[in-house]
Design an enzyme around this catalytic site. Structure first.
Site, PDB file in Angstrom:
ATOM      1  N   ARG A 171       0.828  -1.200   0.000  1.00 32.01           N
ATOM      2  CA  ARG A 171       0.000   0.000   0.000  1.00 32.01           C
ATOM      3  C   ARG A 171       0.862   1.249   0.000  1.00 32.01           C
ATOM      4  NH1 ARG A 171      -4.817   2.081   2.542  1.00 32.01           N
ATOM      5  NH2 ARG A 171      -5.070   4.158   1.647  1.00 32.01           N
ATOM      6  N   ARG A 226      -6.495   0.632  -3.921  1.00 29.80           N
ATOM      7  CA  ARG A 226      -5.447   0.194  -2.991  1.00 29.80           C
ATOM      8  C   ARG A 226      -5.370  -1.325  -2.915  1.00 29.80           C
ATOM      9  NH1 ARG A 226      -8.345   3.010   0.894  1.00 29.80           N
ATOM     10  NH2 ARG A 226      -8.084   4.726  -0.518  1.00 29.80           N
ATOM     11  N   ASP A 245      -6.231  -2.037   2.550  1.00 30.30           N
ATOM     12  CA  ASP A 245      -6.655  -0.957   3.426  1.00 30.30           C
ATOM     13  C   ASP A 245      -7.146  -1.602   4.728  1.00 30.30           C
ATOM     14  OD1 ASP A 245      -7.372   1.597   4.238  1.00 30.30           O
ATOM     15  OD2 ASP A 245      -9.316   1.538   3.237  1.00 30.30           O
ATOM     16  N   ASP A 265      -8.608  -0.629   8.485  1.00 27.25           N
ATOM     17  CA  ASP A 265      -9.141   0.464   9.302  1.00 27.25           C
ATOM     18  C   ASP A 265      -9.506  -0.051  10.682  1.00 27.25           C
ATOM     19  OD1 ASP A 265      -9.079   2.513   7.356  1.00 27.25           O
ATOM     20  OD2 ASP A 265     -10.974   1.799   6.501  1.00 27.25           O
TER      21      ASP A 265
HETATM   22  N1  ROI Z   1     -15.507   1.281  -1.682  1.00 23.67           N
HETATM   23  C1  ROI Z   1     -15.712   0.003  -1.363  1.00 23.67           C
HETATM   24  N2  ROI Z   1     -16.744  -0.665  -1.924  1.00 23.67           N
HETATM   25  N3  ROI Z   1     -14.921  -0.662  -0.475  1.00 23.67           N
HETATM   26  C2  ROI Z   1     -13.874  -0.040   0.123  1.00 23.67           C
HETATM   27  O1  ROI Z   1     -13.164  -0.664   0.938  1.00 23.67           O
HETATM   28  C3  ROI Z   1     -13.633   1.315  -0.175  1.00 23.67           C
HETATM   29  N4  ROI Z   1     -12.630   2.006   0.409  1.00 23.67           N
HETATM   30  C4  ROI Z   1     -12.427   3.283   0.166  1.00 23.67           C
HETATM   31  C5  ROI Z   1     -13.270   4.060  -0.810  1.00 23.67           C
HETATM   32  C6  ROI Z   1     -12.383   4.598  -1.896  1.00 23.67           C
HETATM   33  C7  ROI Z   1     -13.959   5.178  -0.050  1.00 23.67           C
HETATM   34  N5  ROI Z   1     -14.290   3.251  -1.417  1.00 23.67           N
HETATM   35  C8  ROI Z   1     -14.486   1.954  -1.104  1.00 23.67           C
HETATM   36  O2  ROI Z   1     -11.464   3.913   0.797  1.00 23.67           O
END
Ligand code: ROI
Length: 161
Positions: free
Chosen positions: A84, A95, A98, A100
């Site tokens: 990433r 990405r 990710d 969180d």
């Molecule tokens: N959209 C989806 N469906 N899943 C994600 O994990 C995700 N993550 C993001 C953004 C770009 C907002 N859109 C996403 O960071």
């Protein structure tokens, strides 16, 4: 003291499913983290900019004796290991991985680098639906039940894999 925490995982570049599985394994192997539950994997359309591939998302429940900030550092390190690159100026772009921090016990945290509950947790079905799969009775620190949130009750677009 062990704290129960929830994390969200997402990927839309490379072999997303393998990446999410590898990231979960990495967390499982961490001495200070025990992974309790993982949701199914879900495919979803990108929220935000549409000109990027579909995402694979999942949520995991873990227990840890790490502080929230330390846990965040672990998550960022795992993201780094899977390639990433957080590009300055490129917000909400594609990405490879990710991670969180969604919830950390019952705490509300408002630091420049970390806000818990995650600010978009209550709005994003790609987080809420997997979260409710593994923790249907979960409440926010303020006491609100996740299953009562509008996103949780609306028909959703996620495809369970
Ligand atoms: N959209 C989806 N469906 N899943 C994600 O994990 C995700 N993550 C993001 C953004 C770009 C907002 N859109 C996403 O960071």
């Amino acid at each position: 003291m062990m704290v129960r925490a929830y994390i969200g995982l997402g990927s839309n570049l490379g072999d997303s499913l393998s990446t999410l599985q590898a990231a979960l394994n990495r967390l499982h192997q961490h001495a200070n983290i025990s992974l309790h539950k993982t949701s199914s994997f879900y495919r979803s359309k990108p929220v935000g900019p549409q000109d990027q591939p579909d995402y694979i998302n999942a949520v995991a429940e873990l227990e840890t004796d790490l502080s929230a900030v330390h846990l965040l550092k672990v998550l960022l390190a795992v993201e780094q290991d899977y390639g990433r690159v957080r590009e300055a100026g490129l917000r909400w772009g594609p990405r490879t991985l990710d991670l969180d921090l969604l919830l950390y016990g019952n705490e509300t945290i408002d630091l420049p680098q970390l806000r818990v509950p995650h600010p978009f947790l209550t709005e994003r079905e790609f987080v809420l639906i997997p979260l409710l799969e593994i923790a249907p009775d979960l409440c926010l620190p303020q006491g609100e039940r996740l299953s009562d949130l509008p996103v949780a009750t609306a028909p959703h677009q996620l495809q369970k894999l």
